[in-house]
Design a protein around this motif. Structure first.
Motif, PDB file in Angstrom:
ATOM      1  N   PRO A 192       0.848  -1.199   0.000  1.00 41.64           N
ATOM      2  CA  PRO A 192       0.000   0.000   0.000  1.00 41.64           C
ATOM      3  C   PRO A 192       0.879   1.243   0.000  1.00 41.64           C
ATOM      4  N   GLY A 193       0.295   2.360  -0.363  1.00 43.05           N
ATOM      5  CA  GLY A 193       1.063   3.594  -0.421  1.00 43.05           C
ATOM      6  C   GLY A 193       1.802   3.773  -1.723  1.00 43.05           C
ATOM      7  N   LEU A 212      -0.341   1.063  -6.692  1.00 47.89           N
ATOM      8  CA  LEU A 212      -1.376   0.051  -6.500  1.00 47.89           C
ATOM      9  C   LEU A 212      -2.536   0.595  -5.665  1.00 47.89           C
ATOM     10  N   SER A 213      -2.218   1.344  -4.616  1.00 45.89           N
ATOM     11  CA  SER A 213      -3.266   1.935  -3.780  1.00 45.89           C
ATOM     12  C   SER A 213      -4.109   2.931  -4.569  1.00 45.89           C
ATOM     13  N   VAL A 214      -3.451   3.686  -5.429  1.00 48.15           N
ATOM     14  CA  VAL A 214      -4.147   4.683  -6.229  1.00 48.15           C
ATOM     15  C   VAL A 214      -5.070   4.004  -7.234  1.00 48.15           C
ATOM     16  N   LEU A 215      -4.598   2.935  -7.849  1.00 47.75           N
ATOM     17  CA  LEU A 215      -5.427   2.191  -8.790  1.00 47.75           C
ATOM     18  C   LEU A 215      -6.610   1.548  -8.081  1.00 47.75           C
ATOM     19  N   GLU A 216      -6.373   0.978  -6.906  1.00 49.78           N
ATOM     20  CA  GLU A 216      -7.455   0.365  -6.141  1.00 49.78           C
ATOM     21  C   GLU A 216      -8.514   1.409  -5.786  1.00 49.78           C
ATOM     22  N   ALA A 217      -8.068   2.589  -5.377  1.00 47.63           N
ATOM     23  CA  ALA A 217      -9.010   3.652  -5.032  1.00 47.63           C
ATOM     24  C   ALA A 217      -9.802   4.110  -6.252  1.00 47.63           C
ATOM     25  N   ALA A 218      -9.135   4.231  -7.394  1.00 47.23           N
ATOM     26  CA  ALA A 218      -9.824   4.642  -8.622  1.00 47.23           C
ATOM     27  C   ALA A 218     -10.903   3.632  -8.997  1.00 47.23           C
ATOM     28  N   ALA A 219     -10.570   2.356  -8.883  1.00 46.19           N
ATOM     29  CA  ALA A 219     -11.544   1.308  -9.207  1.00 46.19           C
ATOM     30  C   ALA A 219     -12.737   1.376  -8.257  1.00 46.19           C
ATOM     31  N   ARG A 237      -7.152  10.853  -6.516  1.00 49.55           N
ATOM     32  CA  ARG A 237      -6.497  12.037  -5.949  1.00 49.55           C
ATOM     33  C   ARG A 237      -6.360  11.918  -4.434  1.00 49.55           C
ATOM     34  N   GLN A 238      -7.406  11.456  -3.784  1.00 50.96           N
ATOM     35  CA  GLN A 238      -7.364  11.272  -2.334  1.00 50.96           C
ATOM     36  C   GLN A 238      -6.348  10.191  -1.956  1.00 50.96           C
ATOM     37  N   ALA A 239      -6.267   9.136  -2.756  1.00 50.11           N
ATOM     38  CA  ALA A 239      -5.328   8.049  -2.475  1.00 50.11           C
ATOM     39  C   ALA A 239      -3.890   8.508  -2.640  1.00 50.11           C
ATOM     40  N   VAL A 240      -3.627   9.361  -3.627  1.00 54.88           N
ATOM     41  CA  VAL A 240      -2.275   9.889  -3.811  1.00 54.88           C
ATOM     42  C   VAL A 240      -1.847  10.678  -2.580  1.00 54.88           C
ATOM     43  N   ALA A 241      -2.710  11.547  -2.094  1.00 59.21           N
ATOM     44  CA  ALA A 241      -2.371  12.334  -0.907  1.00 59.21           C
ATOM     45  C   ALA A 241      -2.102  11.435   0.291  1.00 59.21           C
ATOM     46  N   LEU A 242      -2.811  10.320   0.370  1.00 61.00           N
ATOM     47  CA  LEU A 242      -2.672   9.402   1.495  1.00 61.00           C
ATOM     48  C   LEU A 242      -1.360   8.622   1.460  1.00 61.00           C
ATOM     49  N   ALA A 294      10.391  11.756   4.120  1.00 62.42           N
ATOM     50  CA  ALA A 294      10.850  12.686   3.090  1.00 62.42           C
ATOM     51  C   ALA A 294       9.809  13.758   2.774  1.00 62.42           C
ATOM     52  N   HIS A 295       8.595  13.616   3.302  1.00 60.10           N
ATOM     53  CA  HIS A 295       7.503  14.573   3.061  1.00 60.10           C
ATOM     54  C   HIS A 295       7.163  14.676   1.571  1.00 60.10           C
ATOM     55  N   VAL A 296       6.991  13.510   0.946  1.00 61.21           N
ATOM     56  CA  VAL A 296       6.577  13.475  -0.457  1.00 61.21           C
ATOM     57  C   VAL A 296       5.499  12.403  -0.630  1.00 61.21           C
ATOM     58  N   VAL A 297       4.750  12.523  -1.710  1.00 63.45           N
ATOM     59  CA  VAL A 297       3.797  11.482  -2.080  1.00 63.45           C
ATOM     60  C   VAL A 297       4.476  10.533  -3.057  1.00 63.45           C
TER      61      VAL A 297
END
Length: 318
Positions: A120-121, A124-131, A162-167, A178-181
């Motif tokens: 996660p993170g 894959l997390s972003v794709l799962e959230a989009a789906a 977008r929400q998953a990327v921020a997460l 590192a304070h990055v996505v």
């Protein structure tokens, strides 16, 4: 489909430097933006040169081209994403909301299963959230296959992505510190908003990337401040039976990490073997190639140094 991939290619070209700058997971090799751009470009070029076909056939053709020319973890996962999306779209003459939701669901299942150690993170997390976002919207529309419903389904997918990327910043310690996505997640978000853009006939959303940690132009190049990476990335295509492919995956898991294996097509040869795209990080090329050559004849081999400061990579060695 072609307009989508062409726009995604152009968008990734514009964002590749910033994506590279925040590329620190799974290795800080500062090439996620470049790898995604080159992989999407291969898909767009293949589709541009092909005869017009239905949605599924077009996406399958683009997915095979992307798979054969995939670069890096992110490029390989994008090619799996594209190939998997094609499956529910076979024979479809146009994209609609129910088909999009089904395609994204298939893509997230295939992408998670392609990795030996999915995390996660990440992309894959972003794709799962989009789906999930697409499915949640589509389920309220009672099978509506209109263009209006497609736009709403796309909005749901992009918003959730977008929400998953921020997460992602809070899901992996290396990103948190590192304070990055996650760079791959941002790349997928851009690709998904390109699809939304060509469907609705509007530019990318201006505020799509606002507030994402590490993504301002003035932010430092985090990847180049990380410890030097050792080892190489080996990629190739090899024809194997499913049993042999499972055995090779197990062996590569023992020899290295970041193992990704996915079938390039569902068509087997007379011996029951399928073409597989293989990706692995190992200490030296021979570590992976010896294991692969023991079970098959690799082709379209690519070897890249994991260090972001490496000056030479080798492609198409065998």
């Amino acid at each position: 489909m072609l307009r989508w991939l062409v726009m995604a290619e152009r968008t990734l070209a514009n964002h590749s430097d910033r994506l590279n700058a925040i590329n620190i997971y799974p290795v800080a090799d500062a090439d996620t933006g470049t790898n995604l751009y080159l992989t999407v470009r291969s898909a767009a070029q293949a589709l541009a040169a092909a005869e017009p076909g239905d949605v599924g056939a077009s996406m399958a053709l683009a997915g095979r081209a992307a798979m054969e020319q995939a670069r890096g973890n992110s490029g390989t996962l994008f090619s799996v994403f594209l190939s998997a999306m094609a499956e529910p779209l076979a024979g479809a003459q146009r994209l609609n909301g129910p088909l999009l939701a089904a395609a994204l669901h298939r893509a997230q299942l295939r992408s998670w299963s392609a990795l030996s150690e999915p995390m996660p993170g990440t992309i894959l997390s972003v794709l799962e959230a989009a789906a999930r976002g697409a499915s949640d919207v589509e389920s309220t529309l009672n099978g509506d296959d209109s263009n209006v419903a497609l736009v709403r389904t796309l909005d749901g997918a992009v918003c959730a992505a977008r929400q998953a990327v921020a997460l992602t910043e809070s899901q992996l310690d290396i990103l948190t510190n590192a304070h990055v996505v996650d760079a791959g997640g941002v790349g997928l978000l851009l690709i998904l908003d390109c699809l939304r853009s060509v469907v609705v006939g509007e530019p990318l959303q201006e505020d799509l990337l606002d507030g994402l940690s590490g993504y301002k132009v003035q932010d430092p190049n985090i990847a180049l401040t990380m410890p030097e990476q050792s080892g190489v990335e080996v990629m190739c295509t090899v024809s194997l039976t499913p049993l042999a492919a499972a055995g090779l995956r197990m062996q590569l898991d023992e020899l290295g990490d970041s193992v990704i294996m996915s079938a390039v097509s569902e068509e087997a040869d007379d011996a029951g073997a399928y073409p597989w795209r293989v990706h692995v990080h190992v200490p030296s090329p021979a570590t992976a190639l010896d294991a692969i050559q023991a079970v098959g004849d690799p082709n379209n081999v690519s070897i890249s140094q994991l260090s972001p400061n490496a000056t030479e990579d080798a492609h198409d060695l065998l």
